[in-house]
Scaffold this active site. Structure first.
Site, PDB file in Angstrom:
ATOM      1  N   GLU A   1       0.778  -1.203   0.011  1.00  0.00           N
ATOM      2  CA  GLU A   1      -0.145  -0.035  -0.070  1.00  0.00           C
ATOM      3  C   GLU A   1       0.956   1.322   0.030  1.00  0.00           C
ATOM      4  O   GLU A   1       0.442   2.006   0.824  1.00  0.00           O
ATOM      5  CB  GLU A   1      -0.978   0.074   1.300  1.00  0.00           C
ATOM      6  CG  GLU A   1      -2.034  -1.246   1.118  1.00  0.00           C
ATOM      7  CD  GLU A   1      -2.717  -1.423   2.457  1.00  0.00           C
ATOM      8  OE1 GLU A   1      -2.712  -0.281   3.308  1.00  0.00           O
ATOM      9  OE2 GLU A   1      -3.245  -2.720   2.613  1.00  0.00           O
TER      10      GLU A   1
ATOM     11  N   HIS B   1     -10.891  -6.330  -1.025  1.00  0.00           N
ATOM     12  CA  HIS B   1     -11.558  -6.115   0.069  1.00  0.00           C
ATOM     13  C   HIS B   1     -12.741  -5.484  -0.230  1.00  0.00           C
ATOM     14  O   HIS B   1     -12.791  -4.235  -0.518  1.00  0.00           O
ATOM     15  CB  HIS B   1     -10.896  -5.491   1.162  1.00  0.00           C
ATOM     16  CG  HIS B   1      -9.634  -6.066   1.886  1.00  0.00           C
ATOM     17  ND1 HIS B   1      -9.830  -7.214   2.574  1.00  0.00           N
ATOM     18  CD2 HIS B   1      -8.300  -5.701   1.985  1.00  0.00           C
ATOM     19  CE1 HIS B   1      -8.488  -7.610   3.007  1.00  0.00           C
ATOM     20  NE2 HIS B   1      -7.734  -6.645   2.473  1.00  0.00           N
TER      21      HIS B   1
ATOM     22  N   ASN C   1       2.211  -5.032  -3.029  1.00  0.00           N
ATOM     23  CA  ASN C   1       0.807  -5.442  -2.823  1.00  0.00           C
ATOM     24  C   ASN C   1       0.032  -4.209  -2.557  1.00  0.00           C
ATOM     25  O   ASN C   1       0.509  -3.259  -1.958  1.00  0.00           O
ATOM     26  CB  ASN C   1       0.638  -6.299  -1.584  1.00  0.00           C
ATOM     27  CG  ASN C   1      -0.585  -7.045  -1.226  1.00  0.00           C
ATOM     28  OD1 ASN C   1      -1.095  -7.867  -1.892  1.00  0.00           O
ATOM     29  ND2 ASN C   1      -0.878  -6.744   0.019  1.00  0.00           N
TER      30      ASN C   1
ATOM     31  N   ASP D   1     -11.968 -10.545   0.554  1.00  0.00           N
ATOM     32  CA  ASP D   1     -13.261 -10.839   1.627  1.00  0.00           C
ATOM     33  C   ASP D   1     -14.148 -10.147   1.062  1.00  0.00           C
ATOM     34  O   ASP D   1     -14.140  -8.884   0.268  1.00  0.00           O
ATOM     35  CB  ASP D   1     -12.920 -10.623   2.821  1.00  0.00           C
ATOM     36  CG  ASP D   1     -12.391  -9.187   3.336  1.00  0.00           C
ATOM     37  OD1 ASP D   1     -12.365  -8.325   2.485  1.00  0.00           O
ATOM     38  OD2 ASP D   1     -11.702  -9.157   4.190  1.00  0.00           O
TER      39      ASP D   1
ATOM     40  N   GLU E   1      -5.790 -10.696  -0.908  1.00  0.00           N
ATOM     41  CA  GLU E   1      -6.619 -10.807   0.480  1.00  0.00           C
ATOM     42  C   GLU E   1      -8.043 -10.418   0.243  1.00  0.00           C
ATOM     43  O   GLU E   1      -8.646  -9.488   0.602  1.00  0.00           O
ATOM     44  CB  GLU E   1      -6.204  -9.390   1.160  1.00  0.00           C
ATOM     45  CG  GLU E   1      -4.679  -9.188   1.270  1.00  0.00           C
ATOM     46  CD  GLU E   1      -4.321  -8.025   2.065  1.00  0.00           C
ATOM     47  OE1 GLU E   1      -5.160  -7.174   2.583  1.00  0.00           O
ATOM     48  OE2 GLU E   1      -3.205  -7.593   2.159  1.00  0.00           O
TER      49      GLU E   1
HETATM   50  O1  G3I Z   1      -2.143  -7.529  19.303  1.00  0.00           O
HETATM   51  C1  G3I Z   1      -3.093  -6.932  19.868  1.00  0.00           C
HETATM   52  C2  G3I Z   1      -3.574  -7.834  21.037  1.00  0.00           C
HETATM   53  O2  G3I Z   1      -2.657  -7.717  21.861  1.00  0.00           O
HETATM   54  C3  G3I Z   1      -4.929  -7.559  21.572  1.00  0.00           C
HETATM   55  O3  G3I Z   1      -5.236  -8.436  22.632  1.00  0.00           O
HETATM   56  C4  G3I Z   1      -6.022  -7.297  20.679  1.00  0.00           C
HETATM   57  C5  G3I Z   1      -7.221  -6.820  21.164  1.00  0.00           C
HETATM   58  O4  G3I Z   1      -8.081  -6.471  20.008  1.00  0.00           O
HETATM   59  O5  G3I Z   1      -5.474  -6.589  19.545  1.00  0.00           O
HETATM   60  C6  G3I Z   1      -4.331  -6.995  18.955  1.00  0.00           C
HETATM   61  O6  G3I Z   1      -4.004  -6.126  17.841  1.00  0.00           O
HETATM   62  C7  G3I Z   1      -4.812  -6.261  16.860  1.00  0.00           C
HETATM   63  C8  G3I Z   1      -4.281  -7.073  15.624  1.00  0.00           C
HETATM   64  O7  G3I Z   1      -4.945  -6.769  14.440  1.00  0.00           O
HETATM   65  C9  G3I Z   1      -3.875  -8.395  15.961  1.00  0.00           C
HETATM   66  O8  G3I Z   1      -5.286  -9.026  16.086  1.00  0.00           O
HETATM   67  C10 G3I Z   1      -5.136  -4.719  16.241  1.00  0.00           C
HETATM   68  O9  G3I Z   1      -5.928  -4.210  17.432  1.00  0.00           O
HETATM   69  C11 G3I Z   1      -5.927  -4.836  14.852  1.00  0.00           C
HETATM   70  O10 G3I Z   1      -5.982  -3.391  14.539  1.00  0.00           O
HETATM   71  C12 G3I Z   1      -5.173  -5.554  13.897  1.00  0.00           C
HETATM   72  O11 G3I Z   1      -5.935  -5.410  12.613  1.00  0.00           O
HETATM   73  C13 G3I Z   1      -5.234  -6.004  11.615  1.00  0.00           C
HETATM   74  C14 G3I Z   1      -5.233  -4.857  10.637  1.00  0.00           C
HETATM   75  O12 G3I Z   1      -4.568  -5.403   9.262  1.00  0.00           O
HETATM   76  C15 G3I Z   1      -4.312  -3.772  11.170  1.00  0.00           C
HETATM   77  O13 G3I Z   1      -4.414  -2.774  10.171  1.00  0.00           O
HETATM   78  C16 G3I Z   1      -6.106  -7.082  11.195  1.00  0.00           C
HETATM   79  O14 G3I Z   1      -5.978  -8.183  11.942  1.00  0.00           O
HETATM   80  C17 G3I Z   1      -5.653  -7.636   9.793  1.00  0.00           C
HETATM   81  O15 G3I Z   1      -6.494  -8.460   9.168  1.00  0.00           O
HETATM   82  C18 G3I Z   1      -5.610  -6.187   8.702  1.00  0.00           C
HETATM   83  O16 G3I Z   1      -4.940  -6.762   7.637  1.00  0.00           O
HETATM   84  C19 G3I Z   1      -4.576  -5.666   6.502  1.00  0.00           C
HETATM   85  C20 G3I Z   1      -3.473  -6.369   5.616  1.00  0.00           C
HETATM   86  O17 G3I Z   1      -2.322  -6.579   6.569  1.00  0.00           O
HETATM   87  C21 G3I Z   1      -2.821  -5.163   4.630  1.00  0.00           C
HETATM   88  N1  G3I Z   1      -4.479  -5.060   3.807  1.00  0.00           N
HETATM   89  C22 G3I Z   1      -5.439  -4.553   4.408  1.00  0.00           C
HETATM   90  C23 G3I Z   1      -5.662  -5.489   5.665  1.00  0.00           C
HETATM   91  C24 G3I Z   1      -6.971  -5.161   6.448  1.00  0.00           C
HETATM   92  O18 G3I Z   1      -6.734  -4.010   7.039  1.00  0.00           O
END
Ligand code: G3I
Length: 335
Positions: free
Chosen positions: A149, A226, A190, A258, A256
């Site tokens: 991105e 997405h 990507n 969904d 990715e």
């Molecule tokens: O690590 C903490 C954990 O310690 C805590 O318990 C938990 C409580 O909610 O949060 C955890 O962190 C989260 C992390 O995912 C792991 O689950 C973050 O808050 C959350 O913001 C994070 O979101 C991820 C997101 O990227 C961040 O921008 C999503 O899982 C993940 O699916 C998403 O993936 C991205 C790709 O990498 C790039 N393209 C877009 C895609 C969707 O946003």
């Protein structure tokens, strides 16, 4: 009867020849591998999650575990525990792993975003980070999203800490560092398609042309996809644009996907969702350079888009949804 034997044999030979020639003209059967983003949060705690991945997907992408906030939470202190967990489980089950992602504006540690690092220092941090992560997984992870991105929705450069400090050259530097760390890895750029898909497709192509001209070792482009049942690139748009990228000399993947269901018509939402998945899968399968199709998660309840959106291929009881079978079929079967 004997009189006719030579004629019968000749006819049989001609028929066999025709069959062989026709098969020779046919393109060889395609099978595009199907992947899923997976997370250690459920790998360890949920046996059904592990089973569904093992039985239904060909490859995995760690959803978060290879991002910089996880792998280098403190400067020079690497933590590969969570990423190793995903990679080891995948290898145990004979699945390929996509490395996601080395350089991104999201999920980078505070010491990078707030550290006040200057140009030379940040360039060094980036290079060392890439070298350390890619070397560790050499021979285990064969493809990487090197930069994720870098472009905004309407096609301009995203003002990430990388861009602001290093300028656009950071993209090139990142690919060079990844290539040096593992010359046999397939290196991807990507990105998503944003709010103006036409502008974004064009911007991605321009970036690839630019990088290729500079001799940058880029091998592929990942398209995230997405989307919602109300708006998604149809088969024609996807196929046309994947082909345009193919013509630039790179592989492509859907990395990715969904499909949320709350914004479109509520009637037959899962049918519409199946269509969106199938459209993208058919487009991918039609383009020889399209090497993999990955969905961003396994079962609805764990999706980053919210379980109520039911965006994935399995429901919250791990049952296959209407989208799964046609998607697999479009990708060339199996699973
Ligand atoms: O690590 C903490 C954990 O310690 C805590 O318990 C938990 C409580 O909610 O949060 C955890 O962190 C989260 C992390 O995912 C792991 O689950 C973050 O808050 C959350 O913001 C994070 O979101 C991820 C997101 O990227 C961040 O921008 C999503 O899982 C993940 O699916 C998403 O993936 C991205 C790709 O990498 C790039 N393209 C877009 C895609 C969707 O946003």
């Amino acid at each position: 009867m004997k009189r006719f034997l030579p004629a019968v044999v000749a006819v049989l030979v001609l028929v066999a020849l025709a069959v062989v020639l026709r098969d020779g003209d046919r393109p060889p059967e395609r099978h595009v591998p199907l992947g899923a983003a997976v997370s250690t949060r459920w790998l360890d705690s949920d046996a059904r999650y592990r089973r569904v991945i093992a039985r239904n997907f060909d490859s995995v992408t760690p959803e978060n575990e290879l991002k910089m906030a996880y792998t280098q939470p403190r400067r020079g202190r690497y933590d590969f525990g969570p990423a190793d967990r995903v990679v080891d489980e995948a290898r145990l089950r004979g699945k390929e792993v996509r490395g996601h992602t080395l350089v991104w504006h999201g999920q980078i540690p505070r010491w990078v975003t707030r550290g006040g690092l200057g140009k030379r220092a940040l360039a060094r941090v980036m290079r060392e980070h890439i070298a350390t992560v890619v070397r560790r997984y050499r021979g285990k992870v064969h493809e990487w999203d090197v930069v994720n991105e870098a472009l905004e929705d309407f096609g301009g450069w995203r003002p990430s800490v990388w861009y602001r400090t290093l300028g656009p050259g950071y993209v090139e530097q990142a690919f060079q560092a990844a290539h040096a760390a593992d010359p046999s890895a397939r290196l991807y750029y990507n990105d998503n398609l944003g709010r103006d898909r036409a502008a974004k497709w064009l911007a991605i192509r321009r970036l690839v042309v630019y990088l290729k001209r500079q001799g940058v070792p880029i091998h592929g482009v990942g398209i995230q996809n997405h989307v919602t049942t109300a708006s998604y690139p149809g088969r024609e748009e996807m196929e046309t644009n994947l082909r345009l990228l193919e013509k630039l000399g790179v592989d492509v993947q859907i990395t990715e996907m969904d499909v949320t269901t709350s914004q479109g018509p509520s009637e037959d939402a899962l049918g519409l969702q199946a269509r969106a998945y199938r459209d993208a899968a058919e487009a991918c399968a039609a383009v020889r350079a399209c090497k993999r199709f990955t969905v961003w998660g396994v079962a609805d309840q764990f999706s980053w888009r919210g379980g109520h959106e039911r965006p994935l291929l399995f429901d919250s009881h791990y049952r296959r949804k209407p989208a799964y079978a046609p998607l697999r079929e479009a990708l060339g079967g199996s699973g």
